[in-house]
Design a protein around this motif. Structure first.
Motif, PDB file in Angstrom:
ATOM      1  N   GLY A 150       0.794  -1.425   0.160  1.00 33.68           N
ATOM      2  CA  GLY A 150       0.133   0.379  -0.096  1.00 33.68           C
ATOM      3  C   GLY A 150       0.587   1.886   0.336  1.00 33.68           C
ATOM      4  N   LYS A 151       0.423   2.430  -1.000  1.00 42.54           N
ATOM      5  CA  LYS A 151       1.044   3.355  -0.614  1.00 42.54           C
ATOM      6  C   LYS A 151       1.282   4.297   0.957  1.00 42.54           C
ATOM      7  N   ARG A 152       1.102   3.706   2.067  1.00 41.82           N
ATOM      8  CA  ARG A 152       1.452   4.312   2.636  1.00 41.82           C
ATOM      9  C   ARG A 152       2.281   3.380   3.169  1.00 41.82           C
ATOM     10  N   SER A 153       3.225   2.271   2.828  1.00 40.24           N
ATOM     11  CA  SER A 153       4.008   1.965   3.444  1.00 40.24           C
ATOM     12  C   SER A 153       5.677   2.412   2.931  1.00 40.24           C
ATOM     13  N   PRO A 154       7.146   2.865   2.877  1.00 44.30           N
ATOM     14  CA  PRO A 154       8.183   3.405   2.356  1.00 44.30           C
ATOM     15  C   PRO A 154       8.170   2.160   1.473  1.00 44.30           C
ATOM     16  N   ILE A 155       8.530   1.370   1.245  1.00 47.13           N
ATOM     17  CA  ILE A 155       8.421  -0.058   0.714  1.00 47.13           C
ATOM     18  C   ILE A 155       7.723   0.059  -1.201  1.00 47.13           C
ATOM     19  N   VAL A 156       9.119   0.224  -2.192  1.00 43.87           N
ATOM     20  CA  VAL A 156       8.205   0.613  -3.688  1.00 43.87           C
ATOM     21  C   VAL A 156       8.786  -0.718  -4.236  1.00 43.87           C
ATOM     22  N   LEU A 157       8.336  -0.645  -5.235  1.00 42.24           N
ATOM     23  CA  LEU A 157       8.978  -1.561  -6.625  1.00 42.24           C
ATOM     24  C   LEU A 157       9.161  -0.332  -7.736  1.00 42.24           C
ATOM     25  N   ASN A 158      10.318   0.151  -8.217  1.00 42.00           N
ATOM     26  CA  ASN A 158      10.585   1.286  -8.727  1.00 42.00           C
ATOM     27  C   ASN A 158      11.389   0.645  -9.900  1.00 42.00           C
ATOM     28  N   PRO A 159      11.161   0.004 -11.143  1.00 42.10           N
ATOM     29  CA  PRO A 159      11.516  -0.464 -12.413  1.00 42.10           C
ATOM     30  C   PRO A 159      13.017   0.431 -12.938  1.00 42.10           C
ATOM     31  N   SER A 160      13.021   1.614 -12.458  1.00 39.77           N
ATOM     32  CA  SER A 160      13.436   2.905 -12.953  1.00 39.77           C
ATOM     33  C   SER A 160      15.022   2.657 -10.913  1.00 39.77           C
ATOM     34  N   ARG A 161      14.623   1.778 -10.024  1.00 39.08           N
ATOM     35  CA  ARG A 161      15.878   2.339  -9.504  1.00 39.08           C
ATOM     36  C   ARG A 161      15.852   0.400  -8.769  1.00 39.08           C
ATOM     37  N   GLN A 162      17.401   0.163  -8.368  1.00 39.64           N
ATOM     38  CA  GLN A 162      17.686  -1.279  -8.117  1.00 39.64           C
ATOM     39  C   GLN A 162      17.206  -2.185  -9.182  1.00 39.64           C
ATOM     40  N   PHE A 163      16.826  -2.120 -10.180  1.00 44.74           N
ATOM     41  CA  PHE A 163      16.067  -2.638 -11.497  1.00 44.74           C
ATOM     42  C   PHE A 163      15.049  -3.735 -11.009  1.00 44.74           C
ATOM     43  N   GLY A 164      13.982  -2.439 -10.269  1.00 43.83           N
ATOM     44  CA  GLY A 164      12.575  -2.988  -9.491  1.00 43.83           C
ATOM     45  C   GLY A 164      12.412  -4.328  -8.553  1.00 43.83           C
ATOM     46  N   SER A 165      13.698  -4.284  -8.115  1.00 44.60           N
ATOM     47  CA  SER A 165      13.851  -4.722  -6.621  1.00 44.60           C
ATOM     48  C   SER A 165      12.929  -3.886  -5.433  1.00 44.60           C
ATOM     49  N   PRO A 166      12.723  -4.698  -4.381  1.00 46.11           N
ATOM     50  CA  PRO A 166      11.488  -3.915  -3.112  1.00 46.11           C
ATOM     51  C   PRO A 166      13.157  -3.135  -2.414  1.00 46.11           C
ATOM     52  N   ILE A 167      12.657  -2.077  -2.502  1.00 44.56           N
ATOM     53  CA  ILE A 167      13.438  -0.719  -1.969  1.00 44.56           C
ATOM     54  C   ILE A 167      13.017   0.695  -0.972  1.00 44.56           C
ATOM     55  N   VAL A 168      13.685   0.366   0.410  1.00 44.36           N
ATOM     56  CA  VAL A 168      12.555   2.461   0.854  1.00 44.36           C
ATOM     57  C   VAL A 168      12.541   2.789  -0.206  1.00 44.36           C
ATOM     58  N   GLU A 169      11.823   3.948  -0.789  1.00 44.91           N
ATOM     59  CA  GLU A 169      11.605   4.336  -1.245  1.00 44.91           C
ATOM     60  C   GLU A 169      12.485   5.983  -1.225  1.00 44.91           C
ATOM     61  N   SER A 170      12.703   6.266   0.296  1.00 47.06           N
ATOM     62  CA  SER A 170      13.898   7.276   0.383  1.00 47.06           C
ATOM     63  C   SER A 170      14.648   7.327   0.563  1.00 47.06           C
ATOM     64  N   THR A 171      15.488   6.258   0.123  1.00 49.09           N
ATOM     65  CA  THR A 171      16.827   5.401   0.256  1.00 49.09           C
ATOM     66  C   THR A 171      17.228   4.645  -0.949  1.00 49.09           C
ATOM     67  N   GLY A 172      16.245   3.899  -1.077  1.00 49.79           N
ATOM     68  CA  GLY A 172      17.086   3.498  -2.311  1.00 49.79           C
ATOM     69  C   GLY A 172      17.423   1.933  -1.579  1.00 49.79           C
ATOM     70  N   THR A 173      17.874   1.545  -0.498  1.00 49.37           N
ATOM     71  CA  THR A 173      18.152   0.685  -0.471  1.00 49.37           C
ATOM     72  C   THR A 173      17.466  -0.218   0.214  1.00 49.37           C
ATOM     73  N   PRO A 174      17.528  -1.918  -0.816  1.00 45.26           N
ATOM     74  CA  PRO A 174      16.585  -3.276  -1.007  1.00 45.26           C
ATOM     75  C   PRO A 174      16.158  -4.128   0.229  1.00 45.26           C
ATOM     76  N   THR A 175      14.853  -4.135   0.686  1.00 43.00           N
ATOM     77  CA  THR A 175      14.622  -4.720   1.661  1.00 43.00           C
ATOM     78  C   THR A 175      15.251  -5.291   2.177  1.00 43.00           C
ATOM     79  N   LYS A 176      16.002  -6.628   1.105  1.00 41.01           N
ATOM     80  CA  LYS A 176      16.532  -8.162   0.607  1.00 41.01           C
ATOM     81  C   LYS A 176      18.104  -7.825   2.221  1.00 41.01           C
ATOM     82  N   ILE A 177      18.638  -6.899   2.007  1.00 38.13           N
ATOM     83  CA  ILE A 177      19.615  -6.391   2.233  1.00 38.13           C
ATOM     84  C   ILE A 177      19.600  -6.189   3.861  1.00 38.13           C
ATOM     85  N   LEU A 178      18.281  -5.156   4.069  1.00 37.75           N
ATOM     86  CA  LEU A 178      18.219  -4.596   5.475  1.00 37.75           C
ATOM     87  C   LEU A 178      17.564  -5.964   6.377  1.00 37.75           C
ATOM     88  N   PHE A 179      16.879  -6.942   6.181  1.00 34.79           N
ATOM     89  CA  PHE A 179      16.258  -7.653   5.918  1.00 34.79           C
ATOM     90  C   PHE A 179      17.356  -8.573   6.851  1.00 34.79           C
TER      91      PHE A 179
END
Length: 238
Positions: free
Chosen positions: A167-196
């Motif tokens: 949902g759009k209230r979450s900071p997690i986004v898939l954006n094909p223009s960033r990190q090849f579309g992998s799930p990231i924290v939108e504000s920093t571009g950090t992949p969720t997998k790395i954080l996990f």
């Protein structure tokens, strides 16, 4: 080279949208099957539902793009309600021609026009194949194409540009223009997998959340969202 396209292996796509990789492979790359002609059995081939955005010849394993990923969510919604792929294929081709869009299901226009397209293709299928019992299916459109399929999608015109899987209230986004579309924290571009992975390595505790936030300079709440997102993928999706 692939900026704006997104790259997902079939296991990655399966993990993100909860559709088995084997099923995705059949939808995107077709499959062979046996068909009876009298007393003989011959091999036949069912073509892909559509041509994926990326050519798998350039990769070591089959891959799809961001729009492929989102469109597959809609195909899965049809199939889950018992709609034959032949009807799904026709709905897609009909909508693609009507909208002049390569990926019509994810368009907001399909949300409003899709019921008519759906009903027309169901009617056509019933007339052509008396064995198809789809008369009640045309009334299930609202159950199939519901707000949850669209709520997390952000558009640029008629084209999906981002997907917020929680949902759009979450900071997690898939954006094909960033990190090849992998799930990231939108504000920093950090992949969720790395954080996990960092959270796991640090001991899976509140202190681990804080340490991960410091290490990657990501807000604590964003790390918490990333951890929850990854845990949910493991718990509820293929």
């Amino acid at each position: 080279m692939y900026n704006g396209t997104g790259i997902y292996t079939l296991p990655e796509a399966s993990r993100l949208i909860g559709v088995p990789a084997q099923k995705l492979n059949r939808w995107f790359f077709g499959y062979g099957y046996s068909k009876k002609y009298g007393d003989e059995s011959v091999r036949a081939f069912s073509a892909p539902l559509w041509e994926p955005q990326l050519s798998s010849e350039e990769f070591s394993s089959p891959v799809i793009g961001f729009h492929d990923l989102l469109e597959a969510r809609f195909v899965d919604a049809f199939v889950a309600h018992g709609i034959p792929l032949v009807v799904v294929r026709r709905c897609m081709e009909h909508a693609r021609e009507l909208y002049s869009l390569e990926f019509p299901f994810t368009s907001g226009r399909f949300k409003t026009d899709g019921k008519t397209i759906f009903a027309e293709e169901v009617e056509r299928a019933i007339k052509e194949d008396a064995l198809l019992d789809l008369k009640t299916k045309q009334f299930a459109f609202k159950a199939i194409i519901n707000n949850s399929l669209y709520d997390g999608i952000e558009y640029a015109g008629d084209i999906a540009s981002k997907w917020y899987p929680e949902g759009k209230r979450s900071p997690i986004v898939l954006n094909p223009s960033r990190q090849f579309g992998s799930p990231i924290v939108e504000s920093t571009g950090t992949p969720t997998k790395i954080l996990f992975d960092s959270y796991l390595a640090e001991g899976q505790s509140p202190a681990a959340i804080q340490q991960t936030a410091r290490t990657y300079e990501v807000p604590i709440k964003a790390v918490e969202s990333a951890v929850l997102f990854e845990e949910n993928l493991k718990r509820t999706r293929h």
